[in-house]
Write a protein that holds these residues in place. Structure first.
Motif, PDB file in Angstrom:
ATOM      1  N   TRP A 102       0.887  -1.156   0.438  1.00  0.00           N
ATOM      2  CA  TRP A 102      -0.263   0.058   0.090  1.00  0.00           C
ATOM      3  C   TRP A 102       0.637   1.489  -0.109  1.00  0.00           C
ATOM      4  O   TRP A 102       1.782   1.444   1.297  1.00  0.00           O
ATOM      5  N   ARG A 103       0.450   1.823  -0.864  1.00  0.00           N
ATOM      6  CA  ARG A 103       1.450   3.421  -0.656  1.00  0.00           C
ATOM      7  C   ARG A 103       0.505   4.186  -0.446  1.00  0.00           C
ATOM      8  O   ARG A 103      -0.651   4.604  -0.751  1.00  0.00           O
ATOM      9  N   SER A 104       0.900   5.110   0.776  1.00  0.00           N
ATOM     10  CA  SER A 104       0.410   6.414   0.907  1.00  0.00           C
ATOM     11  C   SER A 104       0.868   7.334   2.010  1.00  0.00           C
ATOM     12  O   SER A 104       2.023   6.372   3.219  1.00  0.00           O
ATOM     13  N   ARG A 105       0.770   8.331   2.198  1.00  0.00           N
ATOM     14  CA  ARG A 105       1.809   9.369   2.889  1.00  0.00           C
ATOM     15  C   ARG A 105       1.685   8.964   4.415  1.00  0.00           C
ATOM     16  O   ARG A 105       2.111   8.693   5.709  1.00  0.00           O
ATOM     17  N   VAL A 166      -6.980   3.268   0.845  1.00  0.00           N
ATOM     18  CA  VAL A 166      -6.712   4.326   0.884  1.00  0.00           C
ATOM     19  C   VAL A 166      -5.703   3.816  -0.342  1.00  0.00           C
ATOM     20  O   VAL A 166      -5.014   5.041  -1.025  1.00  0.00           O
ATOM     21  N   ALA A 167      -4.803   1.790  -0.338  1.00  0.00           N
ATOM     22  CA  ALA A 167      -4.211   2.333  -1.280  1.00  0.00           C
ATOM     23  C   ALA A 167      -4.863   2.643  -2.953  1.00  0.00           C
ATOM     24  O   ALA A 167      -3.554   2.428  -3.681  1.00  0.00           O
ATOM     25  N   GLY A 172      -4.893   8.741  -2.620  1.00  0.00           N
ATOM     26  CA  GLY A 172      -4.647   8.738  -1.348  1.00  0.00           C
ATOM     27  C   GLY A 172      -5.947   8.857   0.508  1.00  0.00           C
ATOM     28  O   GLY A 172      -5.674   8.884   1.078  1.00  0.00           O
ATOM     29  N   GLY A 210      -3.511  13.223   6.684  1.00  0.00           N
ATOM     30  CA  GLY A 210      -2.144  13.222   5.978  1.00  0.00           C
ATOM     31  C   GLY A 210      -2.540  12.718   4.568  1.00  0.00           C
ATOM     32  O   GLY A 210      -2.493  12.332   4.259  1.00  0.00           O
ATOM     33  N   PHE A 211      -4.259  11.693   5.131  1.00  0.00           N
ATOM     34  CA  PHE A 211      -4.708  10.865   3.763  1.00  0.00           C
ATOM     35  C   PHE A 211      -5.499  12.330   2.456  1.00  0.00           C
ATOM     36  O   PHE A 211      -5.331  13.480   2.866  1.00  0.00           O
ATOM     37  N   GLY A 212      -5.587  11.456   1.434  1.00  0.00           N
ATOM     38  CA  GLY A 212      -5.916  12.901   0.544  1.00  0.00           C
ATOM     39  C   GLY A 212      -7.400  13.099   0.672  1.00  0.00           C
ATOM     40  O   GLY A 212      -8.047  12.565   1.160  1.00  0.00           O
TER      41      GLY A 212
ATOM     42  N   ARG C  84      -2.810  18.616  -2.085  1.00  0.00           N
ATOM     43  CA  ARG C  84      -2.610  17.691  -1.198  1.00  0.00           C
ATOM     44  C   ARG C  84      -3.004  16.263  -1.289  1.00  0.00           C
ATOM     45  O   ARG C  84      -2.483  15.629  -0.889  1.00  0.00           O
ATOM     46  N   ASN C  85      -3.375  16.394  -2.345  1.00  0.00           N
ATOM     47  CA  ASN C  85      -3.495  15.092  -2.867  1.00  0.00           C
ATOM     48  C   ASN C  85      -1.732  14.385  -3.823  1.00  0.00           C
ATOM     49  O   ASN C  85      -1.853  13.427  -3.548  1.00  0.00           O
ATOM     50  N   SER C  88      -0.248  13.912  -0.915  1.00  0.00           N
ATOM     51  CA  SER C  88      -0.314  11.820  -0.435  1.00  0.00           C
ATOM     52  C   SER C  88      -0.485  10.854  -0.741  1.00  0.00           C
ATOM     53  O   SER C  88      -0.495   9.262   0.182  1.00  0.00           O
ATOM     54  N   ARG C  89       0.733  10.575  -1.441  1.00  0.00           N
ATOM     55  CA  ARG C  89       1.349   9.734  -2.194  1.00  0.00           C
ATOM     56  C   ARG C  89       2.576   9.534  -2.683  1.00  0.00           C
ATOM     57  O   ARG C  89       2.889  10.029  -4.137  1.00  0.00           O
ATOM     58  N   PRO C  90       3.706   9.859  -1.528  1.00  0.00           N
ATOM     59  CA  PRO C  90       4.578  10.120  -1.780  1.00  0.00           C
ATOM     60  C   PRO C  90       6.049   9.179  -3.543  1.00  0.00           C
ATOM     61  O   PRO C  90       6.350   9.715  -4.171  1.00  0.00           O
ATOM     62  N   ILE C  91       5.826   8.072  -2.951  1.00  0.00           N
ATOM     63  CA  ILE C  91       6.514   7.013  -3.669  1.00  0.00           C
ATOM     64  C   ILE C  91       5.184   6.520  -4.522  1.00  0.00           C
ATOM     65  O   ILE C  91       4.349   6.096  -4.539  1.00  0.00           O
ATOM     66  N   TYR C  93       3.105   4.426  -7.401  1.00  0.00           N
ATOM     67  CA  TYR C  93       2.657   2.639  -8.611  1.00  0.00           C
ATOM     68  C   TYR C  93       3.109   2.961  -9.266  1.00  0.00           C
ATOM     69  O   TYR C  93       4.231   3.466 -10.425  1.00  0.00           O
TER      70      TYR C  93
END
Lengths: 260, 637, 218
Positions: A102-105, A166-167, A172, A210-212, C84-85, C88-91, C93
């Motif tokens: 899963w990738r999320s801040r 989330v993933a 996110g 910090g979710f989107g 913000r969005n 929310s996913r720095p790395i 896929y």
């Protein structure tokens, strides 16, 4: 079956991480995806390598532990299933499979495919409950709940907190997770006293983590192993709007004015 | 070993009320001075932690999962019993009590079981108030279904996800207390030892599974709610992580282990399909409500089940146990299944399977009605086997599911170590030699919400507890032992994987200490396990190091403990020279193959006390007396 | 913090702002499209319509004010949410496939940026005339015809309207969801509504440069 796996390997939070390719030749279509990883891991250990860390526990699709992005889709190609319930019969001999965490801040990496989902716990702590003391509950059948309402609440309550929403979300966002809990409790009569306060508190915590933001992409619904509907996001939005813009006089913090 | 059960005096019906009204209390102002450690966040642990925190105690909660919500109670499917008598079908506290005692084949403590039945109704009230979305009638009233071993309909349920919903209720209560600052949760933290100081349980040693840090925590009491040990068989219905380490470490520190051989083999699980299999998923017993169990009358019949006419089917449960039919208790149903398969009537490739048929119910009630009751179970079956249970009967076979054995506790849930309380499946208390369906959830929540708040208070009110700190010698010693053990596991660097040992142990136990046992087999198993344990410490390979997340290291520690526990199970099974409930000794059966109890010699709880490494443990007994229900031969015919 | 401020700080709050302002802008787009279509009724009709709008005291300025305010809020909230969005996913896929999330929804920020840029150009082109080759104040019909006969300009108009259509295709559906207007009896209408209006707006507005270029009207 023969499969080529590209698996994300990352020693720990500080490691940068990379894909490592593994060829696996002797898996059966009746195996679950996790059992395939078990077989791979046994082999890695026998060869003196570190096995792939992945989270799993109940292996019957209810604990919400397992979860990985398989060829770009959270929990893989089958709809409405967790990875432990995904079987290799849904893949073809010779497939190349990319496996990512899963990738999320809000879900920091721990190791390989394991991430830290404690943000979801903190959202629950912010308001995902009905405050009731053991001992103070009334006789159960004094609260009548229409069957349809109970079923709808149950649809929302079926969330296993896996984080696939989330993933998979292009943003996110954790909207589906949060909405499922707000709706589950908000639909039931027992949940009414804290209904709006709950929505506000849980949303606030969701933002802090910090979710989107939800853009109504519907991707969460499409990958949710429990097929939780985005209708609950609409319901939760309603509760949140109501509490934010038109709270009841009693909870608006201005109740004292009524004495004048 | 002091095994005084401390059951309050007075008539059975009044014991708990009397206890509650006369128990010593801790003043509200003083509760904040007590710290309680709760290990495990299943139904028992989460409900206990939330309730104790609500009373004002400081609570430290530990679980090895990444979140308290994932404890294995989450996977319980069918339901929770309560003697509400909403169906007006003759249920009462007394009936739930007597059915549970009889279901357990008269090997449980009457007073405990009565209390459980008495509390059962309040649990439903509490859960409804928390927002558990139990199934309802159209009128809005709560719905019930039937479960094995009972002639009344008293099981409350949330589709096939009752455990999940009850756990989320307890978890949400725990979340509330975390927010109020009274509970601190240590997730991904595994208890690896118990600290006993001054004769009392005063803390635990844990390992942070992410950083590998070994740490001691001090408290005034320790509650273990760490579940059962059915995973000792490797293949079971339990979650892969479920383990016996916490109770086993407590046993090694002096807590008595009661009836370790009482393991429930659940009749309706998905059969094993390959050597790679990692678990045997359960198909809820609730399916036996509307489903019928059968095998072909012809040995080795390989026809498609739909092509086998009614007259050539053997509905063996209905034939052997006409009184209860498909709802015969689990031990009985499992054994009957084993028997028909042993005789060669089994179905499927391995011949280790029987049909659980809901096609009749689908035709009778319609697909929608059946889907509403069991939808998620059917989906699960379809997911795993690729077959559709709407159209063809499911194939099932028994699998290890639950352990009635566990740490011995008195009426107050206190083990033989003062200050060490054991709740839920981890203790031995309420189910005797066989647990009836839908009563594990009931027991876990009874222990956590309604019993421990009183009995823990009594312990605190009556004890003089000296201050302890993790820097004390007892704590640092225990911590050092844990660190050494972790280092030792990593240092073997042999050739075999942890799983290979675990599989081998499981196969030995399944063969000799499973659904049927005999003296020769048990003796052989003891020897095999001992040898396997020796090999383990010489040849196990644990890759990686102790400073990161290392799942093999976690498993290795658990399997090392199983290798000791497995031997104790065989020892206990050997010593119990009778058949009762799940414990079926080939030597002790009636002429028609039913279990033959020996109430003269074995109407007791067998409790084992750890001696020293490789010394024989001592066996003690707590005699069981029955006043309200007289022990009789169980009859489900 | 005041509730309204707290509301705006939240992600659903900002989303609510983009939705409500989006609805205002959408209403304007619909009216504007209906106005535009009067071109098919000839010079007099269109110019009279334009004259009518300007004859009501304050109307034009009131509308301009509302549109500018809505537009600003819409853009500010959307940009804040997008930033913000993105964070929310720095790395990202390595492989990402979408089951449901459509292209229109995922590119809202870009279709929105395109439409906003076009709006500026459109004002300069046909309202102020500063980038128009032959601008005659008051003669709307002439300005449109002369302006759109330039092929690159027409292409810009067509492209912008298509972007607007994509934006509406997702935005109009999203509108109901964000406001919590969901009901099993009516949910299927939400998609139909969004598609119908998106297609209508595109068809109506694309038809003008196309017919001008093809000299179907003159």
């Amino acid at each position: 079956m023969r499969l080529t796996l590209h698996i994300w390997r990352q020693r720990n939070r500080n490691d940068r991480g990379r894909f490592v390719k593994y060829e696996i030749n002797d898996v059966s279509p009746d195996m679950s995806f996790l059992e395939m990883l078990d077989v791979l891991n046994q082999r890695l250990i026998e060869h003196g390598e570190e096995p792939v860390a992945f989270e799993h526990d109940c292996r019957e699709g209810i604990c919400g532990c397992c979860g990985m992005v398989i060829n770009g889709v959270a929990n893989g190609p089958e709809k409405g299933t967790t990875v432990c319930q995904l079987h290799l019969r849904h893949f073809r001999d010779g497939d190349v499979i990319y496996i990512e965490p899963w990738r999320s801040r809000a879900f920091p990496a721990i190791k390989d495919l394991v991430v830290d989902r404690s943000a979801l716990d903190r959202i629950m702590q912010a308001g995902g409950f009905i405050s009731v003391r053991a001992g103070s509950a009334p006789e159960a059948n004094t609260v009548l709940i229409p069957k349809e309402t109970a079923e709808l609440a149950m649809d929302a309550a079926g969330c296993i907190g896996c984080g696939a929403c989330v993933a998979s979300c292009p943003n996110g966002a954790a909207a589906l997770f949060v909405a499922a809990k707000i709706s589950h409790l908000g639909l039931l009569p027992q949940g009414q006293p804290e209904r709006h306060r709950r929505a506000r508190a849980m949303v606030r915590q969701m933002d802090r983590e910090g979710f989107g933001a939800c853009s109504n992409h519907r991707e969460c619904e499409a990958v949710c192993p429990k097929r939780i509907s985005i209708r609950f996001i609409a319901l939760a939005n309603r509760d949140f709007l109501k509490e934010s813009l038109a709270p009841s006089e009693a909870t608006s913090g201005k109740a004292k004015n009524a004495k004048k | 070993m002091n095994l005084a059960p401390k059951v309050p005096s007075g008539p059975l019906e009044e014991k708990w009320t009397r206890y509650r009204s006369t128990v010593k209390l801790v003043s509200p102002a003083n509760k904040g001075n007590f710290t309680v450690i709760v290990v495990g966040t299943g139904l028992a642990g989460a409900s206990a932690a939330a309730t104790l925190a609500d009373l004002g105690y400081n609570v430290l909660v530990f679980c090895f999962q990444d979140s308290a919500r994932r404890a294995h109670s989450v996977a319980a499917q069918g339901g929770i019993n309560a003697a509400k008598n909403y169906r007006n079908d003759g249920d009462s506290t007394m009936r739930l009590f007597s059915e549970t005692v009889a279901g357990g084949d008269f090997r449980s403590r009457e007073a405990n079981v009565y209390r459980l039945a008495e509390i059962s109704g309040g649990i439903i009230d509490q859960c409804v108030a928390q927002g558990v979305p139990f199934a309802r009638e159209y009128s809005g009233y709560l719905a019930n279904r039937s479960f094995g071993g009972s002639l009344v309909s008293r099981t409350f349920y949330c589709r096939g996800q009752t455990g999940q919903q009850l756990l989320l209720g307890a978890y949400s209560a725990l979340c509330h207390q975390v927010t109020l600052g009274r509970v601190k949760v240590f997730a991904r933290t595994e208890m690896l030892d118990l600290v006993v100081a001054g004769g009392r349980a005063r803390g635990i040693v844990t390992r942070d599974l992410v950083t590998g840090r070994v740490e001691a925590h001090a408290a005034d009491a320790v509650l273990l709610a760490t579940g059962g040990y059915a995973n000792v068989f490797f293949l079971s219905t339990n979650a892969r992580g479920a383990n016996a380490t916490a109770i086993w470490r407590a046993y090694r520190r002096g807590a008595g282990f009661a009836n370790p051989c009482f393991t429930q083999i659940h009749p309706t699980c998905i059969p094993q399909s390959g050597h790679y299999q990692s678990k045997l998923p359960l198909m809820s017993e609730a399916l036996r409500n509307d489903g019928r169990v059968w095998v072909p009358k012809l040995k080795g019949d390989t026809r498609d089940p739909a092509e086998i006419p009614e007259s050539e089917r053997d509905y063996y449960l209905e034939r052997m146990y006409p009184g209860y039919g498909n709802l015969a208790p689990r031990d009985i149903a499992s054994r009957a299944t084993k028997r028909v398969c042993d005789e060669g009537y089994g179905v499927g490739v391995s011949g280790r399977g029987v049909y659980l048929d809901l096609t009749g119910a689908t035709a009778r009630l319609g697909e929608d009605a059946v889907r509403e009751r069991y939808g998620n179970l059917f989906e699960m079956y379809e997911c795993i086997t690729g077959e559709e249970p709407w159209k063809a009967p499911m194939r099932i076979y028994p699998a290890p599911h639950y352990t009635m054995g566990g740490l011995w506790v008195d009426y107050g849930l206190q083990s033989t170590i003062a200050g060490l309380f054991v709740l839920g499946e981890a203790n031995f208390s309420d189910h005797g030699a066989n647990r009836l369906g839908a009563s594990a959830l009931m027991q876990g929540l009874a222990d956590g919400y309604f019993i421990i708040p009183y009995t823990l208070g009594e312990y605190f009110a009556g004890a003089i507890l000296e201050k302890v700190s993790p820097a004390d010698q007892k704590f640092t010693e225990a911590q050092k032992e844990v660190e050494d053990r972790v280092a030792r596991l990593l240092s073997v660097q042999g050739r075999r994987t942890v799983d290979s040992f675990h599989r081998e142990l499981g196969a030995v136990l399944w063969e000799h200490c499973g659904m049927s046992r005999d003296a020769a087999g048990l003796r052989a198993a003891t020897g095999k396990i001992r040898a396997l344990r020796g090999q383990f410490w010489e040849d196990v390979r644990v890759p990686g190091d102790a400073a990161d997340l290392n799942q093999e290291l976690e498993k290795a520690g658990r399997v090392a403990d199983y290798l000791e526990l497995g031997e104790l199970m065989c020892r206990d099974a050997l010593a119990r020279e009778e058949s009762c409930g799940c414990h079926f000794r080939e030597e002790f059966q009636t002429t028609d193959g039913e279990a033959m109890r020996d109430d003269g010699r074995f109407c007791h709880v067998a409790v084992w006390e750890f001696a020293a490494e490789d010394r024989e443990p001592a066996r003690y007994v707590e005699p069981l007396t029955f006043e309200a229900v007289k022990p009789a031969e169980r009859s489900y015919k | 913090m005041h509730r309204v401020a707290e509301f705006y700080r939240s992600t659903p709050g900002k989303k609510f702002v983009t939705t409500v302002t989006g609805a205002v802008l959408f209403a304007y787009v619909v009216l504007h499209t209906l106005g535009n279509l009067q071109i098919y009724f000839g010079t007099r009709m269109l110019n009279a319509y334009a004259g009518l709008l300007h004859s009501v005291p304050g109307l034009v300025w009131a509308v301009r004010f509302v549109i500018a305010l809505s537009g600003t809020l819409h853009v500010v909230a959307a940009v804040q949410l997008t930033i913000r969005n993105w964070g929310s996913r720095p790395i990202r896929y390595m492989v990402q496939r979408y089951r449901e999330a459509d292209w229109a929804g995922r590119t809202m920020i870009w279709s929105g940026t395109g439409v906003a840029a076009f709006a500026v150009y459109h004002v300069l082109h046909l309202a102020l005339g500063s980038v128009h080759p032959d601008f005659v104040p008051g003669d709307v019909y002439h300005n449109v015809m002369a302006g759109l006969l330039v092929l690159p300009v027409s292409i810009i108009y067509i492209a912008a309207v298509v972007l607007l259509g994509l934006h509406l295709y997702h935005g109009l559906w999203s509108f109901f969801q964000t406001l919590g207007w969901s009901h099993p009896l009516y949910d299927s209408w939400r998609r139909a509504f969004a598609t119908a209006f998106a297609v209508g707006v595109v068809a109506g507005n694309v038809s003008i440069p196309v017919t001008v270029l093809l000299r179907l009207i003159s």
